[in-house]
Design a protein around this motif. Structure first.
Motif, short mmCIF file in Angstrom:
data_model
loop_
_atom_site.label_atom_id
_atom_site.label_comp_id
_atom_site.label_asym_id
_atom_site.label_seq_id
_atom_site.Cartn_x
_atom_site.Cartn_y
_atom_site.Cartn_z
N ARG A 224 17.56 -40.62 1.94
CA ARG A 224 18.35 -40.11 3.08
C ARG A 224 19.01 -41.27 3.83
N ARG A 225 18.28 -42.36 4.01
CA ARG A 225 18.84 -43.52 4.71
C ARG A 225 19.98 -44.15 3.89
N ALA B 182 23.27 -42.52 4.54
CA ALA B 182 23.81 -42.57 5.91
C ALA B 182 25.27 -43.05 5.98
N TYR C 223 27.64 -42.37 4.17
CA TYR C 223 28.56 -41.38 3.59
C TYR C 223 28.58 -40.10 4.42
N ARG C 224 28.44 -40.24 5.73
CA ARG C 224 28.39 -39.05 6.60
C ARG C 224 29.65 -38.19 6.50
N ARG C 225 30.78 -38.81 6.24
CA ARG C 225 32.04 -38.05 6.19
C ARG C 225 32.30 -37.42 4.83
N HIS C 226 31.46 -37.73 3.86
CA HIS C 226 31.59 -37.14 2.53
C HIS C 226 30.90 -35.78 2.56
N ARG D 38 26.88 -35.24 2.84
CA ARG D 38 26.30 -34.70 4.06
C ARG D 38 25.43 -33.49 3.75
N ARG E 196 22.21 -34.77 2.23
CA ARG E 196 21.41 -35.43 3.26
C ARG E 196 20.72 -34.39 4.15
N ASP E 197 21.44 -33.35 4.52
CA ASP E 197 20.85 -32.29 5.34
C ASP E 197 19.71 -31.59 4.59
#
Length: 466
Positions: free
Chosen positions: A432-433, A436, A438-441, A445, A448-449
């Motif tokens: 998950r880290r 981080a 690639y939040r806009r991908h 995302r 990760r969620d």
């Protein structure tokens, strides 16, 4: 009330290390996380230690270990000036001072069954100094003239009932993790195995077949405990396995246990233990071990050396492991009775090879090794599948292949709900880290969620040759 004396020993270690008080606090907090502890020390806490206050166990042991890592030498708790002045009898003292291996085995299993005693025992730091390695007599005669060790291990020194239980619990640990059925194994050893060890037919000599089977079961209990987030308890179980294997004159089980302890020490930032145990494992078994065991031992030492930055030595060990792996008879199956202690399956070897290559910075070759492992890994072995997919995903992210990495993430998430393991939770948290940036991908995302959702409900805590 007597005034506290300034801790000059701790001040000397700080000066030698070049650390500030805040840097020491952060190092202790980080290492505590690997032991399942949530510590929030800062420079103020270290200032209090320097003034003479003493933190509760296991913090003094953590301080000694981080200094040892920083200084490249063994640092004992007494050198920190933080160990308690009061001669209290801790749970670790009870276990450590129990000389008889059967009594220690029973004590450990009873402690594991009691949540309070289990946690108290795990809070006491275990160090490489707690293991006194006996001297093994050298094997007699050339290797070619000695009896086949596989036959000796699986026939002359095998108890059928214990062998079946080894296979059952090893398979459960491989599939679901150390937090699953560990208490059942501990109860079985305490209630069924210990009485058999004390009921020797001649009234004195312990049955070597039962000793060997007991050593294997205590090894498994140690692996399950460490996988459940109880590494110090796991070490005590490993130590019990060593004592039993030595009394059974079983070099293979003894060496396998030492090697497993070495790799655990590596995960816990204890390079001194990792180096000592991985080296001694080969010294004990190299002359008599099967090709499977040699592959396991060389691969383990290769990882230790690679992590230490010894590239040439690590590659030499990896080459030796590959040669032993290739030298196994073609008709030899990788499953069967006692497989965790007589067989090193290709899936496990390729995973370890990937870890060594990754530690050496050879990411592309590591990716190939991880793929090789996945190609032959049984579909139901959820623990290694989570770990391999997660490791592969992290490596692919480092190589910039986001789409392939996300596919590996999804596979890891698919197997994770079947596991009860601290290692798998740690692996997904690290993944998950890594995601981080690639939040806009959108897909990153989403993955990760999903990881956050899976690990949020994970309970704290919770593997033969793996």
């Amino acid at each position: 009330m007597a005034r506290r004396r300034p801790n000059q020993q701790l001040a000397a270690l700080l000066a030698e290390s070049g650390w500030s008080a805040g840097e020491l606090a952060r190092a202790v907090n980080a290492l505590g996380t690997k032991y399942g502890l949530r510590l929030r020390y800062d420079r103020t806490a270290v200032a209090h230690w320097l003034e003479g206050s003493r933190p509760r166990s296991p913090v003094p042991g953590l301080v000694a270990q981080v200094f040892g890592r920083r200084l490249g030498r063994a640092v004992h708790t007494a050198e920190t000036g933080l160990d308690s002045a009061a001669p209290t009898r801790t749970p670790t003292d009870v276990v450590s001072r129990t000389v008889d291996p059967v009594a220690r085995l029973t004590t450990l299993c009873r402690a594991d069954a009691d949540p309070a005693r289990r946690l108290a025992l795990n809070r006491e730091m275990f160090t490489s100094g707690d293991v006194r390695l006996p001297a093994w007599p050298p094997p007699t005669g050339p290797r070619s003239e000695r009896p086949d060790r596989t036959a000796w291990t699986t026939a002359a020194h095998t108890d059928a009932r214990l062998a079946d239980m080894v296979t059952v619990f090893a398979e459960l640990a491989e599939k679901y993790g150390g937090a699953h059925a560990r208490s059942a194994l501990g109860a079985y050893v305490a209630d069924d195995v210990a009485p058999r060890l004390t009921a020797s037919p001649d009234g004195g000599t312990l049955d070597p077949t039962v000793l060997t089977g007991s050593a294997r079961l205590m090894h498994l209990l140690g692996t399950m405990a460490s996988d459940a987030g109880l590494p110090n308890l796991g070490y005590h179980c490993y130590r019990s396995a060593l004592d039993l294997a030595y009394r059974a004159d079983d070099r293979n089980v003894y060496a396998i246990t030492l090697r497993t302890m070495g790799v655990l020490a590596l995960r816990l930032d204890d390079p001194t233990g990792a180096r000592q145990w991985s080296r001694t494992a080969l010294e004990v078994a190299a002359a008599t071990a099967t090709s499977h065991v040699l592959t396991y031992l060389y691969a383990g030492r290769a990882l230790v050396r690679a992590t230490d930055g010894e590239r040439k030595a690590a590659l030499a060990d990896l080459l030796a492991a590959e040669r032993s792996h290739a030298a196994r008879p073609g008709a030899e199956a990788d499953t069967g009775p006692l497989a965790p202690f007589t067989r090193y399956p290709p899936a496990a070897f390729h995973y370890q090879r990937g870890e060594v290559l990754l530690a050496l910075g050879d990411r592309k070759q590591a990716v190939t090794a991880f793929h090789d492992s996945l190609a032959v890994r049984p579909a139901g072995h959820h623990i290694p599948l989570v770990l391999t997919h997660a490791r592969l995903a992290e490596t692919l992210l480092q190589l910039g292949d986001i789409e392939a990495a996300l596919d590996q993430c999804r596979h890891s998430c698919l197997h994770y709900p079947h596991t009860a393991s601290r290692r798998t939770t740690t692996a997904l948290t690290a993944l998950r880290r890594s995601l981080a940036p690639y939040r806009r991908h959108p897909q990153a995302r989403e993955v990760r969620d999903r990881i956050v959702q899976l690990t949020r409900s994970a309970a704290p805590g919770s593997g033969g040759m793996a």
